[in-house]
Design a protein around this motif. Structure first.
Motif, PDB file in Angstrom:
ATOM      1  N   ASP A 195       0.738  -1.539   0.613  1.00 25.17           N
ATOM      2  CA  ASP A 195      -0.331  -0.162   0.076  1.00 25.17           C
ATOM      3  C   ASP A 195       0.810   1.448   0.183  1.00 25.17           C
ATOM      4  O   ASP A 195       0.403   1.932   1.004  1.00 25.17           O
ATOM      5  N   VAL A 198       1.627   5.225  10.799  1.00 20.91           N
ATOM      6  CA  VAL A 198       0.724   4.232  10.451  1.00 20.91           C
ATOM      7  C   VAL A 198       1.308   3.698  12.162  1.00 20.91           C
ATOM      8  O   VAL A 198       1.566   2.387  11.737  1.00 20.91           O
ATOM      9  N   HIS A 250      -2.091  -0.711  11.650  1.00 25.80           N
ATOM     10  CA  HIS A 250      -1.358  -2.150  11.600  1.00 25.80           C
ATOM     11  C   HIS A 250      -0.633  -1.746  11.116  1.00 25.80           C
ATOM     12  O   HIS A 250       0.276  -0.502  11.034  1.00 25.80           O
ATOM     13  N   PHE A 271      -7.749  -3.578   6.185  1.00 26.90           N
ATOM     14  CA  PHE A 271      -7.133  -2.808   4.765  1.00 26.90           C
ATOM     15  C   PHE A 271      -6.768  -3.887   3.863  1.00 26.90           C
ATOM     16  O   PHE A 271      -6.985  -4.844   4.054  1.00 26.90           O
ATOM     17  N   GLN A 274      -1.961  -5.493   5.687  1.00 22.68           N
ATOM     18  CA  GLN A 274      -1.571  -4.704   6.903  1.00 22.68           C
ATOM     19  C   GLN A 274      -2.697  -5.140   7.538  1.00 22.68           C
ATOM     20  O   GLN A 274      -3.614  -4.870   7.989  1.00 22.68           O
ATOM     21  N   ARG A 324       1.268  13.290  11.783  1.00 21.85           N
ATOM     22  CA  ARG A 324      -0.333  12.600  10.981  1.00 21.85           C
ATOM     23  C   ARG A 324      -0.823  11.463  11.243  1.00 21.85           C
ATOM     24  O   ARG A 324       0.414   9.929  11.060  1.00 21.85           O
ATOM     25  N   ALA A 344      -4.921   6.942   9.720  1.00 17.67           N
ATOM     26  CA  ALA A 344      -6.611   5.368  10.411  1.00 17.67           C
ATOM     27  C   ALA A 344      -7.269   5.733  11.791  1.00 17.67           C
ATOM     28  O   ALA A 344      -7.055   4.505  12.122  1.00 17.67           O
ATOM     29  N   GLU A 390      -6.258  11.394  11.226  1.00 17.48           N
ATOM     30  CA  GLU A 390      -7.338  11.067  10.304  1.00 17.48           C
ATOM     31  C   GLU A 390      -8.655  10.279  10.144  1.00 17.48           C
ATOM     32  O   GLU A 390      -8.510   9.663  11.253  1.00 17.48           O
ATOM     33  N   HIS A 437      -3.132  12.416  -1.310  1.00 17.68           N
ATOM     34  CA  HIS A 437      -2.700  10.470  -2.004  1.00 17.68           C
ATOM     35  C   HIS A 437      -3.870   9.899  -2.212  1.00 17.68           C
ATOM     36  O   HIS A 437      -3.408   8.699  -2.996  1.00 17.68           O
ATOM     37  N   ASP A 438      -4.666  10.033  -1.571  1.00 15.21           N
ATOM     38  CA  ASP A 438      -6.224   9.176  -1.706  1.00 15.21           C
ATOM     39  C   ASP A 438      -6.796  10.035  -2.921  1.00 15.21           C
ATOM     40  O   ASP A 438      -7.944   9.415  -2.631  1.00 15.21           O
ATOM     41  N   ARG A 462      -7.398   6.368  -6.628  1.00 16.89           N
ATOM     42  CA  ARG A 462      -6.145   6.486  -5.704  1.00 16.89           C
ATOM     43  C   ARG A 462      -4.685   7.332  -6.513  1.00 16.89           C
ATOM     44  O   ARG A 462      -4.423   7.716  -6.576  1.00 16.89           O
ATOM     45  N   ARG A 515      -1.247  10.168  -7.544  1.00 17.38           N
ATOM     46  CA  ARG A 515      -0.008  10.392  -7.291  1.00 17.38           C
ATOM     47  C   ARG A 515       0.971   9.902  -8.658  1.00 17.38           C
ATOM     48  O   ARG A 515       2.020   9.077  -8.216  1.00 17.38           O
TER      49      ARG A 515
END
Ligand code: GLC
Length: 560
Positions: free
Chosen positions: A64, A105, A108, A167, A171, A201, A204, A260, A333-334, A421, A425
């Motif tokens: 991902d 992150v 996960h 996800f 992940q 940041r 999720a 987020e 980026h999403d 997405r 990118r």
């Protein structure tokens, strides 16, 4: 060592978001890298931003694109692999009086992380770091869908157990009910705080708590799976975790935190990020950009409805008005590129609508987030084959809709170009040389064919370009106390063409008026005469009374 002590240093900051894989390739391997970001710092600084958020660059199998972290302490070889590059980048950012936000992150890891590998080897301690469950009636414990398609449980035959992955199956979700997991995350965060990062940041982050009985949910039409988000999004325990993270990391290091979050309402948002809540400084809400699609299904686009957009932004401005802080963004980026999605990417109107988007979004209350290339008006993609796309979602959709569902290839290539997405990118367009100056070799993802007309080098020397408009906008914004602190009052609300609002603080009133259509519209302004501070047509100095806005015209003006 506590590195940054200025309280609330982030309050009037603007953020530039970097997707490192697509930003600048300094070593000629087709991937953007950490040193590439460092080389472009003068450009970033020239925008007038204060904070740089870099998407994950840790060691990762890239299932991902780095949001599957295999080692939280190492830079992945595709990003240069050298820890000195990171040290130099962060030191240079600080030397240029900017701050660095790390993408953490923690919902996960990658399945290639050492913890998960030990879990797969049957080590109970590490199995407990994740959600491993026995089969139920020979099947997965429940029918929750994975965000990227298919079910959210993966079977491991040699253990005869399933593990949860909300996800991708690469992940696996971390089990935050296990205190050891939280301890591990805290020590990772502390390491980076000590290293000198200025904020996190939090990816999720509202999914941290899962209801332990894993109930089945109503399946989606035509599927055995259903989004079980009511059982794992924004559960009260998330706040308890925020409290601890704050006590041990965020506050002691005075870090900027941006969470987020999705599937959220005003009450929960205020729980996370209220006036007297130091944990989370601002929320990055999916809800702000979901209004042109059917729920959370980005591949079910709805026509862009200006009124629906206004409802989304002004509802959230109202929800957070006395407390909390919002991230203001039109793309990331999403998301597919905003100029094509909410504006007009024709040669005639592209620049005007790109500038208009900045004028609309960044005079609101909150923190501007500019996503790489947005300042140029980079557009949707022009790819022609499914192989040109890389995002994990694409193969799932292609299989389900085209191969099994018999829908047209053309329809889905078009949807991927405009909605996927991957749309956000493609490589950053630096100049008119091969690959848009992003790389000397064929890049990992194709450069958009329009790089010869949309790029930094061209726009840098053109005073009327979107790039120079964004630079000007960010500088003007900082000087306006009403824009940083004031109230937000929409006007011309019944219009299905304009987005207009007034910002008021003490004796200062600033208005932002924006036409989202390709025809003229009239707007009645609040009383008074206004001096123009920003104009995307460049030929208006004063406004009052009733104003005719030309196609995609945008003005910010201050009451005289
Ligand atoms: C966030 C990221 C996205 C990623 C997902 C899983 O939504 O923005 O890119 O795929 O989390 O980490």
């Amino acid at each position: 060592m506590i590195l940054h002590k200025e309280k609330n240093w982030w309050k009037d900051a603007a953020v530039y978001q970097i997707y490192p894989k697509s930003f600048y390739d300094s070593n000629g391997d087709g991937y953007g890298d950490i040193e590439g970001i460092r080389q472009k710092l003068p450009y970033i600084k020239s925008l007038g931003v204060d904070v740089i958020w870099v998407c994950p660059f840790f060691k990762s199998p890239q299932a991902d694109n780095g949001y599957d972290v295999a080692d939280y302490f190492k830079v992945d070889p595709i990003f240069g692999g050298d820890m000195n590059d990171l040290r130099n980048l962060i030191d240079d950012i600080h030397a240029m009086d900017m701050k660095f936000v790390l993408d953490m992150v923690a919902n996960h890891t990658s399945d290639e992380h050492e913890w998960f590998q030990k879990a797969l080897a049957g080590d109970e301690k590490y199995m407990n770091y994740y959600y491993f469950r026995d089969p139920v009636n020979g099947k997965a414990p429940c029918n929750w869908a994975s965000v990227f398609g298919g079910g959210a449980w993966e079977y491991v035959p040699h253990l005869n157990k399933y593990y949860l992955h909300t996800f991708h199956k690469k992940q696996p979700d971390l089990n935050w009910e296990n205190k050891e997991v939280v301890d591990e995350v805290i020590s990772i965060m502390k390491h980076w705080a000590e290293y000198g990062v200025d904020g996190f940041r939090l990816d999720a982050i509202n999914y941290l708590y899962k209801e332990p009985d894993f109930p089945d949910v109503e399946p989606m039409p035509g599927s055995e799976f259903g989004f079980g988000t009511e059982h794992y999004a924004n559960k009260p325990k998330v706040n308890e975790h925020f409290n601890r993270l704050n006590r041990e990391v965020f506050s002691p290091y005075n870090m900027m935190t941006v969470a987020e979050v999705a599937y959220i309402n005003g009450d929960t948002a205020r729980e996370y990020c209220g006036l007297h809540k130091p944990e989370i400084d601002m929320l990055y809400l999916f809800e702000l950009l979901n209004f042109d699609q059917d729920g959370y299904d980005k591949f079910a686009p709805l026509p862009f409805d200006v009124k629906a957009f206004k409802e989304a932004i002004f509802t959230w401005q109202e929800e957070m008005k006395d407390c909390g802080h919002l991230a203001l963004f039109f793309s990331n980026h999403d998301q597919a590129r905003s100029v094509s999605r909410f504006g007009n990417d024709s040669d005639e109107y592209r620049d005007l609508s790109a500038k208009m988007h900045g004028n609309t979004m960044y005079m609101l209350k909150g923190t501007p987030y500019i996503y790489q290339g947005e300042e140029l008006g980079m557009t949707s993609l022009d790819y022609t084959a499914v192989e040109d796309f890389h995002d994990v979602e694409v193969p799932f959709m292609w299989q389900e809709k085209v191969i099994e569902g018999g829908e047209s290839e053309e329809k889905w290539i078009n949807l991927f170009n405009t909605r996927s997405r991957d749309g956000g990118r493609s490589p950053m367009q630096w100049d008119s040389t091969a690959n848009g100056g992003f790389s000397k070799v064929t890049p990992w993802q194709k450069t958009n064919g329009n790089y010869t007309k949309i790029n930094v080098a061209l726009q840098d020397k053109d005073e009327t370009s979107p790039l120079n408009f964004y630079r000007h906008l960010l500088r003007v914004r900082k000087t306006l106390k009403s824009v940083i602190n004031g109230t937000v009052t929409p006007f011309d609300t019944d219009s299905d063409a304009t987005v207009c609002y007034s910002r008021d603080y003490e004796d200062e009133q600033v208005i932002s008026i924006n036409n989202f259509k390709d025809y003229n519209v009239q707007v009645v302004l609040p009383a008074g005469d206004f001096r123009v501070l920003l104009t995307n047509y460049g030929d208006v100095a004063e406004i009052s009374g009733t104003v005719t806005l030309r196609p995609y015209e945008a003005i910010t003006a201050i009451r005289k």
